[in-house]
Design an enzyme around this catalytic site. Structure first.
Site, PDB file in Angstrom:
ATOM      1  N   LYS A 168       2.206  -8.161  -7.131  1.00  0.00           N
ATOM      2  CA  LYS A 168       3.252  -8.810  -6.317  1.00  0.00           C
ATOM      3  C   LYS A 168       2.899 -10.248  -5.929  1.00  0.00           C
ATOM      4  O   LYS A 168       3.758 -11.123  -5.929  1.00  0.00           O
ATOM      5  CB  LYS A 168       3.537  -7.994  -5.054  1.00  0.00           C
ATOM      6  N   ASN A 213       8.839  -8.602  -5.427  1.00  0.00           N
ATOM      7  CA  ASN A 213       8.901  -7.291  -6.089  1.00  0.00           C
ATOM      8  C   ASN A 213      10.117  -7.152  -7.004  1.00  0.00           C
ATOM      9  O   ASN A 213      10.266  -6.138  -7.666  1.00  0.00           O
ATOM     10  CB  ASN A 213       8.891  -6.158  -5.063  1.00  0.00           C
ATOM     11  N   ASP A 225      11.318  -5.614  -0.184  1.00  0.00           N
ATOM     12  CA  ASP A 225      10.644  -4.596   0.640  1.00  0.00           C
ATOM     13  C   ASP A 225      11.093  -4.682   2.097  1.00  0.00           C
ATOM     14  O   ASP A 225      11.207  -3.668   2.782  1.00  0.00           O
ATOM     15  CB  ASP A 225       9.116  -4.775   0.576  1.00  0.00           C
ATOM     16  N   ASN A 258      -5.211  -2.978  13.879  1.00  0.00           N
ATOM     17  CA  ASN A 258      -5.879  -2.803  12.592  1.00  0.00           C
ATOM     18  C   ASN A 258      -7.365  -2.546  12.768  1.00  0.00           C
ATOM     19  O   ASN A 258      -7.973  -2.996  13.739  1.00  0.00           O
ATOM     20  CB  ASN A 258      -5.682  -4.064  11.730  1.00  0.00           C
ATOM     21  N   THR A 267      -9.760  -3.761  10.978  1.00  0.00           N
ATOM     22  CA  THR A 267     -10.414  -5.071  10.959  1.00  0.00           C
ATOM     23  C   THR A 267      -9.556  -6.036  11.775  1.00  0.00           C
ATOM     24  O   THR A 267      -8.519  -6.513  11.301  1.00  0.00           O
ATOM     25  CB  THR A 267     -10.548  -5.583   9.499  1.00  0.00           C
ATOM     26  N   TYR A 295       5.259   8.300   1.761  1.00  0.00           N
ATOM     27  CA  TYR A 295       6.319   9.269   1.464  1.00  0.00           C
ATOM     28  C   TYR A 295       5.845  10.464   0.636  1.00  0.00           C
ATOM     29  O   TYR A 295       6.650  11.293   0.212  1.00  0.00           O
ATOM     30  CB  TYR A 295       7.517   8.589   0.796  1.00  0.00           C
TER      31      TYR A 295
HETATM   32  P1  ATR Z   1      -1.180  -2.678   1.264  1.00  0.00           P
HETATM   33  O1  ATR Z   1      -1.096  -4.029   0.622  1.00  0.00           O
HETATM   34  O2  ATR Z   1      -0.633  -1.566   0.429  1.00  0.00           O
HETATM   35  O3  ATR Z   1      -0.624  -2.641   2.649  1.00  0.00           O
HETATM   36  P2  ATR Z   1      -4.000  -3.100   1.847  1.00  0.00           P
HETATM   37  O4  ATR Z   1      -3.822  -4.542   1.811  1.00  0.00           O
HETATM   38  O5  ATR Z   1      -5.145  -2.499   1.112  1.00  0.00           O
HETATM   39  O6  ATR Z   1      -2.728  -2.301   1.315  1.00  0.00           O
HETATM   40  O7  ATR Z   1      -4.030  -2.641   3.385  1.00  0.00           O
HETATM   41  C1  ATR Z   1      -4.409  -1.388   3.747  1.00  0.00           C
HETATM   42  C2  ATR Z   1      -4.399  -1.278   5.276  1.00  0.00           C
HETATM   43  O8  ATR Z   1      -4.857   0.026   5.604  1.00  0.00           O
HETATM   44  C3  ATR Z   1      -5.342  -2.255   5.958  1.00  0.00           C
HETATM   45  O9  ATR Z   1      -4.767  -2.639   7.195  1.00  0.00           O
HETATM   46  C4  ATR Z   1      -6.600  -1.388   6.162  1.00  0.00           C
HETATM   47  O10 ATR Z   1      -7.413  -1.786   7.239  1.00  0.00           O
HETATM   48  P3  ATR Z   1      -8.521  -2.970   7.030  1.00  0.00           P
HETATM   49  O11 ATR Z   1      -7.779  -4.251   7.105  1.00  0.00           O
HETATM   50  O12 ATR Z   1      -9.472  -2.772   8.143  1.00  0.00           O
HETATM   51  O13 ATR Z   1      -9.140  -2.719   5.687  1.00  0.00           O
HETATM   52  C5  ATR Z   1      -5.985  -0.066   6.463  1.00  0.00           C
HETATM   53  N1  ATR Z   1      -6.923   1.039   6.185  1.00  0.00           N
HETATM   54  C6  ATR Z   1      -7.266   1.511   4.978  1.00  0.00           C
HETATM   55  N2  ATR Z   1      -8.146   2.532   5.103  1.00  0.00           N
HETATM   56  C7  ATR Z   1      -8.374   2.700   6.436  1.00  0.00           C
HETATM   57  C8  ATR Z   1      -9.162   3.603   7.213  1.00  0.00           C
HETATM   58  N3  ATR Z   1      -9.919   4.549   6.639  1.00  0.00           N
HETATM   59  N4  ATR Z   1      -9.125   3.482   8.564  1.00  0.00           N
HETATM   60  C9  ATR Z   1      -8.350   2.542   9.169  1.00  0.00           C
HETATM   61  N5  ATR Z   1      -7.570   1.673   8.481  1.00  0.00           N
HETATM   62  C10 ATR Z   1      -7.572   1.736   7.132  1.00  0.00           C
END
Ligand code: ATR
Length: 294
Positions: free
Chosen positions: A69, A95, A111, A161, A163, A232
């Site tokens: 994307k 997208n 989206d 979040n 992080t 989903y």
């Molecule tokens: P997308 O683009 O599909 O939204 P992504 O950029 O990989 O996917 O984002 C995934 C999100 O899920 C992030 O906010 C991630 O948190 P971090 O920024 O800390 O990585 C969150 N996430 C993924 N696994 C996690 C976990 N086990 N616990 C808490 N947050 C999680």
């Protein structure tokens, strides 16, 4: 090749089990359109050639999914800077791609539309004014959800979040996209945030089949809160189940997938299709087949 047949597809790498062909195939049949919609695995190093050579590939357009994307946004912006919508520019991701009447490549991000259309369908009495939306996650899906609520005029959006820095960056980057005040918080702040939230949205993949669960106690949420999940599969995630047990309104993730497909179909095939119960049932059956391991 029959030239009167209009062809589109979804591209990704890998492309695996995309449900877009089921959705567009259903609409093509329903409207009796001489068209086709397939799926193609396009490697990252083939993306530019593919997107800038759509008609040579026999296509009138395509959907773009993971991981393309953002790269598709950059490629199409370079090729036709005016061809990318303002919303897609703000999000840095597209997208939906099509060729305009002069054969130039254009792109949008549907989206945001998909999420909000589904949200309003699931929560028809909901109004944006004065609301506080709490979003879990700060990735690509969170960007679309922040943009949607902020542009609808909610008062506040807080990104919670794992992080914190990533949520802070996103809040700063999207600060000008709408009216809402954007803030970032660590996940540990959720209990206090939920007590003053009108909407909670999970935008992470937590809770998806094969992923770790999303363990959040929803008891601090006020009784009028709406809980939405973009996951989903399963259709009813543990988060939505917990919300239902609390008697809260819920919005599941499948409708976003269905609604985001509408603008692309309209561009490629000239008819604006509807998201109906029979389409939903068709895609639900496919998800259930997969969940059952069949
Ligand atoms: P997308 O683009 O599909 O939204 P992504 O950029 O990989 O996917 O984002 C995934 C999100 O899920 C992030 O906010 C991630 O948190 P971090 O920024 O800390 O990585 C969150 N996430 C993924 N696994 C996690 C976990 N086990 N616990 C808490 N947050 C999680």
């Amino acid at each position: 090749m029959n030239e009167s047949i209009r062809r589109a597809c979804v591209i990704g790498w890998p492309i695996g089990h995309s449900r877009s062909p089921i959705i567009h195939g259903h609409w093509l049949k329903k409207h009796g359109i001489a068209g086709e919609y397939g799926k193609r695995a396009v490697k990252p190093d083939e993306l530019e050639e593919f997107l800038l050579g759509l008609s040579a590939h026999g296509l009138v357009g395509c959907n773009v999914t993971v991981p393309h994307k953002e790269a598709a946004f950059r490629i199409i912006t370079r090729a036709n800077p005016e061809g990318v919508s303002a919303l897609a520019r703000a999000l840095g991701a597209v997208n939906t791609v099509w060729l305009d009447e002069w054969g130039r490549v254009r792109a949008d991000n549907t989206d945001v539309y998909g999420f909000m259309a589904n949200f309003h369908e699931g929560a028809p009495d909901w109004r944006a004014a004065g609301k506080h939306v709490v979003i879990i996650g700060a990735g690509g899906a969170a960007r679309a959800v922040v943009a949607g609520f902020s542009q609808e005029g909610v008062a506040r959006v807080t990104l919670a979040n794992r992080t914190l820095e990533k949520a802070e960056r996103l809040a700063q980057e999207l600060a000008g996209i709408g009216e809402a005040a954007l803030a970032a918080a660590p996940l540990s702040a959720l209990p206090a945030l939920l007590a003053e939230a009108d909407v909670l949205v999970n935008t992470t993949s937590l809770g998806m089949s094969g992923q770790p669960p999303l363990n959040i106690d929803l008891s601090p949420l006020p009784d009028h809160a709406v809980v939405a999940d973009i996951v989903y599969a399963p259709l009813k995630t543990a988060l939505l189940e917990q919300a239902e047990l609390r008697g809260l309104s819920t919005v599941d993730g499948l409708g976003m997938l269905l609604h985001q497909a509408v603008p692309g179909f309209a561009k490629w095939f000239g008819v604006r299709p509807e998201v109906t119960a029979d389409l939903r049932a068709l895609v639900e059956a496919d998800i259930e087949r997969e969940q059952g391991g069949a």
